[in-house]
Write a protein that holds these residues in place. Structure first.
Motif, PDB file in Angstrom:
ATOM      1  N   SER A  63       0.846  -1.196   0.000  1.00 37.25           N
ATOM      2  CA  SER A  63       0.000   0.000   0.000  1.00 37.25           C
ATOM      3  C   SER A  63       0.878   1.241   0.000  1.00 37.25           C
ATOM      4  O   SER A  63       2.042   1.205   0.419  1.00 37.25           O
ATOM      5  CB  SER A  63      -0.931   0.015   1.212  1.00 37.25           C
ATOM      6  N   SER A  64       0.329   2.354  -0.470  1.00 37.65           N
ATOM      7  CA  SER A  64       1.068   3.611  -0.536  1.00 37.65           C
ATOM      8  C   SER A  64       1.304   4.177   0.864  1.00 37.65           C
ATOM      9  O   SER A  64       0.541   3.907   1.793  1.00 37.65           O
ATOM     10  CB  SER A  64       0.306   4.629  -1.378  1.00 37.65           C
ATOM     11  N   VAL A  65       2.357   4.975   0.997  1.00 35.54           N
ATOM     12  CA  VAL A  65       2.683   5.616   2.269  1.00 35.54           C
ATOM     13  C   VAL A  65       2.788   7.120   2.045  1.00 35.54           C
ATOM     14  O   VAL A  65       3.567   7.576   1.199  1.00 35.54           O
ATOM     15  CB  VAL A  65       3.997   5.079   2.857  1.00 35.54           C
ATOM     16  N   ASP A  66       2.008   7.880   2.796  1.00 36.37           N
ATOM     17  CA  ASP A  66       2.040   9.333   2.746  1.00 36.37           C
ATOM     18  C   ASP A  66       3.207   9.823   3.600  1.00 36.37           C
ATOM     19  O   ASP A  66       3.262   9.545   4.800  1.00 36.37           O
ATOM     20  CB  ASP A  66       0.716   9.901   3.259  1.00 36.37           C
ATOM     21  N   MET A  67       4.136  10.565   3.001  1.00 36.59           N
ATOM     22  CA  MET A  67       5.343  10.989   3.700  1.00 36.59           C
ATOM     23  C   MET A  67       5.210  12.361   4.348  1.00 36.59           C
ATOM     24  O   MET A  67       6.185  12.889   4.890  1.00 36.59           O
ATOM     25  CB  MET A  67       6.519  11.020   2.713  1.00 36.59           C
ATOM     26  N   ALA A  68       4.039  12.955   4.320  1.00 36.60           N
ATOM     27  CA  ALA A  68       3.845  14.303   4.871  1.00 36.60           C
ATOM     28  C   ALA A  68       4.301  14.364   6.332  1.00 36.60           C
ATOM     29  O   ALA A  68       3.889  13.536   7.157  1.00 36.60           O
ATOM     30  CB  ALA A  68       2.385  14.714   4.766  1.00 36.60           C
ATOM     31  N   GLY A  69       5.149  15.326   6.631  1.00 37.51           N
ATOM     32  CA  GLY A  69       5.615  15.521   7.996  1.00 37.51           C
ATOM     33  C   GLY A  69       6.840  14.721   8.368  1.00 37.51           C
ATOM     34  O   GLY A  69       7.399  14.915   9.454  1.00 37.51           O
ATOM     35  N   TRP A  70       7.292  13.814   7.501  1.00 31.87           N
ATOM     36  CA  TRP A  70       8.488  13.024   7.798  1.00 31.87           C
ATOM     37  C   TRP A  70       9.714  13.925   7.698  1.00 31.87           C
ATOM     38  O   TRP A  70       9.683  14.984   7.069  1.00 31.87           O
ATOM     39  CB  TRP A  70       8.609  11.847   6.843  1.00 31.87           C
ATOM     40  N   ARG A  71      10.815  13.514   8.311  1.00 30.72           N
ATOM     41  CA  ARG A  71      12.038  14.311   8.323  1.00 30.72           C
ATOM     42  C   ARG A  71      13.242  13.432   8.010  1.00 30.72           C
ATOM     43  O   ARG A  71      13.293  12.255   8.374  1.00 30.72           O
ATOM     44  CB  ARG A  71      12.215  14.979   9.683  1.00 30.72           C
ATOM     45  N   LEU A  72      14.239  14.036   7.326  1.00 27.32           N
ATOM     46  CA  LEU A  72      15.482  13.348   6.996  1.00 27.32           C
ATOM     47  C   LEU A  72      16.650  14.169   7.523  1.00 27.32           C
ATOM     48  O   LEU A  72      16.726  15.377   7.287  1.00 27.32           O
ATOM     49  CB  LEU A  72      15.602  13.171   5.485  1.00 27.32           C
ATOM     50  N   THR A  73      17.567  13.520   8.245  1.00 29.59           N
ATOM     51  CA  THR A  73      18.728  14.221   8.795  1.00 29.59           C
ATOM     52  C   THR A  73      19.992  13.421   8.536  1.00 29.59           C
ATOM     53  O   THR A  73      19.951  12.277   8.094  1.00 29.59           O
ATOM     54  CB  THR A  73      18.592  14.446  10.314  1.00 29.59           C
ATOM     55  N   ARG A  74      21.109  14.051   8.852  1.00 31.80           N
ATOM     56  CA  ARG A  74      22.368  13.318   8.855  1.00 31.80           C
ATOM     57  C   ARG A  74      23.122  13.696  10.112  1.00 31.80           C
ATOM     58  O   ARG A  74      23.020  14.818  10.639  1.00 31.80           O
ATOM     59  CB  ARG A  74      23.176  13.600   7.595  1.00 31.80           C
ATOM     60  N   LYS A  75      23.908  12.749  10.640  1.00 28.11           N
ATOM     61  CA  LYS A  75      24.695  12.985  11.836  1.00 28.11           C
ATOM     62  C   LYS A  75      26.171  12.794  11.526  1.00 28.11           C
ATOM     63  O   LYS A  75      26.552  11.881  10.800  1.00 28.11           O
ATOM     64  CB  LYS A  75      24.294  12.020  12.957  1.00 28.11           C
ATOM     65  N   SER A  76      27.000  13.659  12.085  1.00 24.81           N
ATOM     66  CA  SER A  76      28.435  13.497  11.960  1.00 24.81           C
ATOM     67  C   SER A  76      28.886  12.320  12.823  1.00 24.81           C
ATOM     68  O   SER A  76      28.113  11.782  13.626  1.00 24.81           O
ATOM     69  CB  SER A  76      29.145  14.773  12.402  1.00 24.81           C
ATOM     70  N   SER A  77      30.147  11.939  12.676  1.00 22.55           N
ATOM     71  CA  SER A  77      30.654  10.820  13.473  1.00 22.55           C
ATOM     72  C   SER A  77      30.586  11.124  14.965  1.00 22.55           C
ATOM     73  O   SER A  77      30.453  10.217  15.787  1.00 22.55           O
ATOM     74  CB  SER A  77      32.097  10.507  13.076  1.00 22.55           C
ATOM     75  N   ALA A  78      30.620  12.424  15.320  1.00 25.85           N
ATOM     76  CA  ALA A  78      30.537  12.815  16.730  1.00 25.85           C
ATOM     77  C   ALA A  78      29.101  12.895  17.225  1.00 25.85           C
ATOM     78  O   ALA A  78      28.856  13.071  18.413  1.00 25.85           O
ATOM     79  CB  ALA A  78      31.231  14.155  16.936  1.00 25.85           C
ATOM     80  N   GLY A  79      28.122  12.798  16.304  1.00 27.97           N
ATOM     81  CA  GLY A  79      26.724  12.825  16.705  1.00 27.97           C
ATOM     82  C   GLY A  79      26.006  14.130  16.468  1.00 27.97           C
ATOM     83  O   GLY A  79      24.819  14.244  16.789  1.00 27.97           O
ATOM     84  N   THR A  80      26.686  15.135  15.905  1.00 29.58           N
ATOM     85  CA  THR A  80      26.024  16.406  15.600  1.00 29.58           C
ATOM     86  C   THR A  80      25.045  16.209  14.449  1.00 29.58           C
ATOM     87  O   THR A  80      25.417  15.720  13.387  1.00 29.58           O
ATOM     88  CB  THR A  80      27.054  17.483  15.210  1.00 29.58           C
ATOM     89  N   GLN A  81      23.794  16.597  14.657  1.00 30.03           N
ATOM     90  CA  GLN A  81      22.740  16.324  13.684  1.00 30.03           C
ATOM     91  C   GLN A  81      22.399  17.570  12.857  1.00 30.03           C
ATOM     92  O   GLN A  81      22.269  18.669  13.387  1.00 30.03           O
ATOM     93  CB  GLN A  81      21.483  15.817  14.393  1.00 30.03           C
ATOM     94  N   THR A  82      22.267  17.364  11.545  1.00 27.75           N
ATOM     95  CA  THR A  82      21.910  18.432  10.614  1.00 27.75           C
ATOM     96  C   THR A  82      20.695  17.989   9.813  1.00 27.75           C
ATOM     97  O   THR A  82      20.634  16.849   9.334  1.00 27.75           O
ATOM     98  CB  THR A  82      23.066  18.725   9.642  1.00 27.75           C
ATOM     99  N   THR A  83      19.722  18.875   9.665  1.00 30.78           N
ATOM    100  CA  THR A  83      18.518  18.537   8.908  1.00 30.78           C
ATOM    101  C   THR A  83      18.793  18.602   7.411  1.00 30.78           C
ATOM    102  O   THR A  83      19.322  19.598   6.913  1.00 30.78           O
ATOM    103  CB  THR A  83      17.372  19.503   9.261  1.00 30.78           C
ATOM    104  N   LEU A  84      18.417  17.547   6.706  1.00 32.60           N
ATOM    105  CA  LEU A  84      18.483  17.543   5.246  1.00 32.60           C
ATOM    106  C   LEU A  84      17.142  17.975   4.665  1.00 32.60           C
ATOM    107  O   LEU A  84      17.087  18.854   3.813  1.00 32.60           O
ATOM    108  CB  LEU A  84      18.863  16.148   4.737  1.00 32.60           C
ATOM    109  N   VAL A  85      16.063  17.343   5.124  1.00 34.69           N
ATOM    110  CA  VAL A  85      14.707  17.743   4.718  1.00 34.69           C
ATOM    111  C   VAL A  85      13.866  17.870   5.979  1.00 34.69           C
ATOM    112  O   VAL A  85      13.640  16.885   6.689  1.00 34.69           O
ATOM    113  CB  VAL A  85      14.062  16.724   3.760  1.00 34.69           C
ATOM    114  N   ALA A  86      13.399  19.072   6.251  1.00 38.09           N
ATOM    115  CA  ALA A  86      12.651  19.328   7.488  1.00 38.09           C
ATOM    116  C   ALA A  86      11.254  18.742   7.441  1.00 38.09           C
ATOM    117  O   ALA A  86      10.715  18.288   8.456  1.00 38.09           O
ATOM    118  CB  ALA A  86      12.576  20.829   7.752  1.00 38.09           C
TER     119      ALA A  86
END
Length: 207
Positions: A63-86
């Protein structure tokens, strides 16, 4: 109402609430029904192609999945998180892919479904890519990779950084190889939904 029954009911409700609130990470679904991170490329080959990066999602469900409101981030090796898609927008059809790319990404054969929220966002070596089903609370999937230890992974990190022009690709089955997953390979049309919650086991490095 019986007093003993009332006490037991309250205890059950309190325990259930504590259990739910302490477990917000969605674990791997071995039946292949959960959205997963299926492919990650950091850069293309050639001069000036550092921004030719993308992250691909795969929907193994029926079935299809609505992605509205989902978020994508990346973390550095030290754990600092940066938003890719808010705030991801769009729908992933059954057994289909969803391409998220850097705003500078160009490809003559494919266009991204969405791009990063900011052009300054970028994936780097020794990172973890994290997918949330909301604004940063509930983890759906994450992939940690690199030769340096990263702080946030599923199981153990994939022990290489994808070179320019290559990417981390999620397996279709436990026996998947780069050759079996490429166009014309034995598993090229079987999707990329293999998920054991162990980044080492779930991915291969492919051109």
């Amino acid at each position: 109402m019986n007093k003993t029954f009332s006490v037991l009911l309250i205890i059950t409700l309190v325990f259930g609430t504590l259990l739910f609130s302490s477990s917000r990470t969605i674990q791997a679904n071995t039946t292949g029904t959960g959205i997963v991170l299926s492919q990650i490329q950091i850069a293309a080959t050639g001069t000036g192609n550092a921004d030719q990066e993308f992250i691909e999602l795969y929907n193994p469900a029926n079935s299809s999945v609505d992605m509205a409101g989902w978020r994508l981030t990346r973390k550095s090796s030290a754990g600092t998180q940066t938003t890719l898609v808010a705030n991801i927008s769009g729908t992933i059809a059954p057994h289909s892919y969803f391409l998220i790319a850097h705003p500078a990404f160009t490809d003559a054969t494919v266009s991204p479904d969405i791009t990063y929220s900011a052009s300054t966002s970028a994936i780097a070596n020794n990172n973890t890519v994290v997918l949330y089903s909301d604004a940063g609370t509930t983890v759906v999937d994450k992939v940690g990779f690199g030769i340096d230890p990263v702080t946030d992974v599923e199981g153990t990190q994939y022990g290489e950084n994808p070179p320019a022009g290559q990417s981390l690709v999620r397996k279709a089955t436990t026996g998947s190889t780069p050759e079996s997953l490429t166009t014309g390979g034995a598993e090229a049309t079987q999707g990329n939904g293999y998920d054991t919650d162990n980044n080492t086991n779930d991915f291969v490095l492919s051109t």
